[in-house]
Structure formats: C-alpha cells, structure tokens
Write an enzyme that holds these catalytic residues in place. Structure first.
Site, PDB file in Angstrom:
ATOM      1  CD  GLU A   1     -39.846  42.322-106.908  1.00 21.77           C
ATOM      2  OE1 GLU A   1     -38.613  42.314-106.479  1.00 21.77           O
ATOM      3  OE2 GLU A   1     -39.960  42.493-108.154  1.00 21.77           O
TER       4      GLU A   1
ATOM      5  CG  ASN B   1     -40.157  45.142-111.231  1.00 20.68           C
ATOM      6  OD1 ASN B   1     -40.747  45.107-110.173  1.00 20.68           O
ATOM      7  ND2 ASN B   1     -38.998  45.186-111.506  1.00 20.68           N
ATOM      8  CD  GLU B   2     -37.621  46.620-107.602  1.00 24.43           C
ATOM      9  OE1 GLU B   2     -36.030  46.837-108.144  1.00 24.43           O
ATOM     10  OE2 GLU B   2     -37.643  46.019-106.785  1.00 24.43           O
TER      11      GLU B   2
ATOM     12  CE1 TYR C   1     -36.510  40.452-102.674  1.00 28.57           C
ATOM     13  CE2 TYR C   1     -36.743  42.738-103.608  1.00 28.57           C
ATOM     14  CZ  TYR C   1     -37.055  41.227-103.664  1.00 28.57           C
ATOM     15  OH  TYR C   1     -37.661  40.652-104.736  1.00 28.57           O
TER      16      TYR C   1
ATOM     17  CD  GLN D   1     -37.578  35.798-108.362  1.00 30.55           C
ATOM     18  OE1 GLN D   1     -37.469  35.057-109.278  1.00 30.55           O
ATOM     19  NE2 GLN D   1     -37.323  37.087-108.647  1.00 30.55           N
TER      20      GLN D   1
ATOM     21  CD  GLU E   1     -36.953  38.974-112.100  1.00 31.67           C
ATOM     22  OE1 GLU E   1     -36.920  38.991-110.808  1.00 31.67           O
ATOM     23  OE2 GLU E   1     -36.217  39.787-112.943  1.00 31.67           O
TER      24      GLU E   1
END
Ligand code: AHR
Length: 535
Positions: free
Chosen positions: A337, A214-215, A281, A386, A67
C-alpha cells in the site's frame, strides 16, 4: 548539485550506502569522459551503463489494490449485470479496457482494513441470499456482498492479472482462512471444492499471493509485533493451497518507519514467510492535517514531493534490517500500500477517500516507481492505493463517465520497465530549493528489455525550471531515441469530467543524438520516458 546515483550494489546496507557516497566523489571525472556537456548551461548529466547487472525489475512492482471502500469496487469496477453502464458480467467494460492497457501484474483485494472484517462465505452463492453487512471501516455503508470471490477472480481473469488476496486475521480464524484456500485451490473431491463447483466454478483458481492479515498493528486487530508474529505463525501453518498452486505467504509489515515491527517480525517469523509487507502513504506533514488535492501552492508541492522521496530511506533501512535476518534475500519486501492521501474532495463522503489527481501525483508515482526499481533486489511487489475512485487512483468515474488520471498515464508510460533488466547509472542533478530546504531536482531510472531496448524514466520535480540533460551510454553509439512527456499547464493540472484530456502524455520534442550521448530538455514539473536503441 546533488548526486543521486543508484549503481548496483548487491546486498545493500547502510555501510555500503556510505561507501557509495564516498566513491561518488570521483564521479565528475567519469562524467567528463562520458557525457561532455553540450553547452555551459548543461545542468544535469546521466551516465548509463548499458550492460545489465544481476537484477530484473519485477513486473509485480506495478501491482494495484482494490478495496471495498467508497467507489472503488461498487461503481468503479462493479456495476452489476443489470446496469445500464456497459459491463461484462457486471464488471465495467470501460474500466477493464483502460486497465488492460496497463498490463496490471497483480491485484490486491478485498482490503485494506476491510480484509480483517471480511468473511468470505458472505460473498459466494446466489446474490439474493448473500447477507448484508456494515462496512464498519469505510463510512458504515451497507455491503451487500454482490462482489465476492467469484466476481473478483473473474475480474482478474478479464484483466489477465494475478490475484493477491488478503485473508482475515483480525476477526477471522485459521480454519476460516484454511477453508477459503481449499475452496479456491483444491481440485479434488472435498466439501469446499464441491461448494465451489455448486457455485459455478469447476476448475480451481491459481492464487499466487496470500496476505495473512492487513495492518494488524492497527485496523487489523491492534496487535503488538510480538503477538502478531505468533498469530502469523499460527495462521500461516494452516494456509495451505492445493493441486499444484504455488503461493507466497505475505506477513503484515510495518507502518512506514516503524522499524521495531520489522525487526520483531523478521526475528520471530521470517522463516515462515515468503514476503513482508510495508505500507507508506504520502500525506505531507501529518495525518491530522491533510493537504488539499488541488488548488495548492508551491509549499504544498514541495512538502508532498519531499515526503514521497522518503520512501527511499524507509526501504533502505527496512532492507538493512531484513538483511540481518535473511542475508540470502529469500524474503521479499512487498510495499503493498502506497500513494498520496489528501483531504477528500469537497462535497464527497470523507470516509470514501475520493480525491483528485494532478501532475503532482504523476511526480509522486514517477519518483516512487524509480525508487522501487532501485531497490528491486528486495522490493518485488508494490501496490498503489487504489485502482478506482480512492486515494491515488488510476481511474475516476462519475456514473457512466470515466477518466484517466495523470497517475494512470505514468503507469502506462512506465510499463516498459516491467520485468526488464535494471541498468546501473550515475546521475548528477541540480537541486530544487524551496525556502531553506533542497531536494534533488531530478529522479531517474533505466532498464533494458529482452529486446535490448533501453528505457529511461525521468522526473523533474522543480515546478518552475526546465532543465537540459545529457544522457550518455558510456561509449555505446545511440542509433535512435524517442521520448514521451507528461506535464500540465499548472502544478495542479488535472483531468476532470469536463476536460478529461487536459493532462496526457505528448511526444518529447528536441532530442539530439551525438555518438553515445543524447541531449534533451525536461520541462518543469514533468515525467518523461525515453526509448533508446544503441549499437
Ligand atoms: O487504502 C486505504 C486504507 O489505508 C487501507 O484500508 C488500510 O490498509 C490503510 O490504512
């Protein structure tokens, strides 16, 4: 003892999971035939069926994510053509060489949250003319757009990896997205294809994966699932690629265990999507109280590993919901992710999400990849967050210096599982108990390559105890077995620029073979990979 066996279940559901638990009560008798402990201390037993089932572990589970955030793109991957740091057309040579060794199958870009503020036209054409924008999500730094579409796809070609582009839904339009796809993939004579040629690229690119936002439940527009389902359908109907490009459209999935989001999306938009994403996460207890990346004690070690193990439950429930709406399993689940998220390294900009990476991260990577293998029937892509300098990174850089993290080494060891056949197995593991709570001491996965080589990945989550393990192939004589192991001299052992090779894989000594069984001792806090050839 806990039994964490993962045999092949076909389409999984909570009901079948329950039946499995009941069925496994008979496991000790199977093990007593197949894996006789060598000595009374033998604590763990793994029985592998060397005959592959129906599923392969998609190589795309080993995907990555880059990103426009902190030092991931700028400094980490891109230094510009005029940099003194050795580069290929502006891309760091050392990073490319290191990442090539991982056989990266796909790379997701440009975000993350950045994707829904990104307007692709900003990143094409002469660099001096590209507009400067504010990166509002990640520290308000100035984005000069020197890394854009052509640079990203050049990186993909250098890495030999598939492009996974996340389009802008939150602040973009269907037309903007449609024109980007025309620019990228159309081979004929059109305004967008001509613009691409003017910018130096004759042939269209192949774009196999396309994220529609995204999200969008958060930074990508703060939408409710009912609203996003309609927005998704609207954007997706203009997401056409051309000239033979075959592209999977990926809808934004849930924030971890937000199962209502999954339910609404599957109900209202499943037939318009090829994949649904999921973000999860590992943060420990809460987002407001993140844990340090190094210098922690056993309580934080336990908390993080327990949290990482939750991925299994989240995928199981998400898959069960998907099964209801898509019993054929057409729609893939992309965990695009995931990874650890700690306090930023002291002295760094907190918005850049720069963190160290220890043996604990290697364990999180090892057990999470084992979990993805288990669910490979539905989980067909995953992207760790990432690639460089951000969150659970593969590489850390400091100016011209670069180091490989423990997580990098897990990816390098595990790459043999890419596209291999998943093997069913049964694992009896001791527990790792801390305070009042227990989690399984071991996590495992097994696969067979097209060359009939068996690979077994094993993680020992216990920070204090090594464990002997008997691994049997159910009557198939083992010819050779070798192993590699990644551990460290402490639970927060990591690589620094002063000591870049403190944590790296070493040969796993002391493997003993007898007929269809091998015995080996797995060190405390370690990740291992066994390579086995049988008759
Ligand atoms: O990976 C960092 C951020 O985490 C991404 O930009 C966003 O999608 C997620 O919340």
């Amino acid at each position: 003892m806990q039994d964490t066996s993962w045999p092949h279940l076909g389409r999984r559901s909570l009901a079948t999971a329950l039946i499995l638990c009941l069925a496994l009560e008979g496991l000790p008798s199977l093990l007593s035939q197949a894996a006789q402990p060598a000595h009374p201390d033998m604590a763990a037993q793994l029985v592998i069926d060397p005959n592959p089932g129906e599923f392969r572990i998609s190589r795309h589970i080993y995907g990555h994510f880059a990103e426009h955030l902190g030092g991931c793109i700028y400094g980490g991957l891109w230094v510009g053509e005029d940099s003194e740091i050795p580069n290929i057309r502006g891309l760091r040579t050392d990073a490319i060489e290191a990442l090539r060794r991982l056989n990266i199958p796909n790379l997701r870009w440009p975000g993350g949250c950045f994707a829904d503020q990104y307007h692709w036209r900003d990143g094409i054409g002469p660099k001096a003319e590209r507009p400067k924008r504010i990166n509002v999500f990640w520290g308000g730094v100035i984005e000069d757009n020197s890394f854009g579409t052509h640079e990203f796809l050049d990186l993909c070609e250098l890495l030999g990896t598939d492009a996974y582009i996340a389009g802008n839904v939150g602040s973009g339009t269907p037309q903007e997205m449609a024109e980007w796809l025309e620019y990228l993939t159309f081979d004929g004579d059109s305004a967008m294809a001509d613009l691409r040629r003017e910018n130096g690229r004759q042939q269209p690119w192949r774009i196999p994966f396309w994220g529609v936002g995204n999200e969008n439940w958060g930074c990508g527009g703060d939408m409710r699932p009912e609203y996003y389902a309609d927005v998704y359908r609207n954007f997706a109907s203009y997401c056409r690629s051309f000239s033979g490009n075959r592209m999977m459209k990926v809808a934004c999935g849930s924030n971890g265990p937000d199962y209502r989001w999954t339910e609404v999306l599957m109900d209202r938009a499943a037939r318009h999507m090829d994949a649904l994403s999921l973000h999860y996460y590992t943060v420990g207890d809460s987002w407001s109280h993140k844990l340090p990346a190094t210098g922690f004690a056993q309580d934080d070690w336990f908390l993080i590993l327990r949290h990482a193990l939750r991925m299994d439950e989240i995928i199981t429930i998400t898959s069960t919901i998907m099964d209801r709406f898509d019993p054929q399993g057409r729609v893939a689940l992309f965990v695009d992710e995931w990874g650890t998220w700690y306090q930023a390294e002291p002295g760094t900009n907190p918005a850049f999400l720069y963190q160290q990476n220890t043996v604990r991260d290697a364990l999180v990577a090892g057990i999470t990849l084992n979990t993805f293998h288990k669910h490979c029937e539905r989980v067909r892509m995953a992207n760790i967050a990432q690639t460089v300098n951000v969150l659970q990174a593969m590489l850390l850089t400091r100016g011209p210096e670069m180091l490989l993290t423990p997580t990098y080494h897990v990816y390098e060891m595990y790459k043999v599982h890419q596209d291999a056949h998943l093997l069913p197995f049964e694992l009896v593991t001791p527990e790792y108990t801390f305070g009042e709570e227990s989690i399984p001491m071991l996590s495992a996965s097994a696969s067979k390559s097209d060359q009939a080589i068996i690979h077994v990945s094993l993680c020992n989550l216990d920070p204090n105890r090594a464990t002997p393990i008997a691994c049997s192939l159910q009557g198939n004589t083992i010819q050779t077995a070798t192993g590699r192991v990644l551990s460290g001299d402490s639970i927060d052992a990591h690589n620094s620029f002063e000591e870049p090779n403190r944590v790296e894989p070493r040969p796993l000594e002391g493997i003993r073979i007898e007929g269809d069984t091998l015995w080996v001792t797995l060190p405390a806090h370690s990740v291992a990979l066994l390579t086995i050839q049988n008759d």
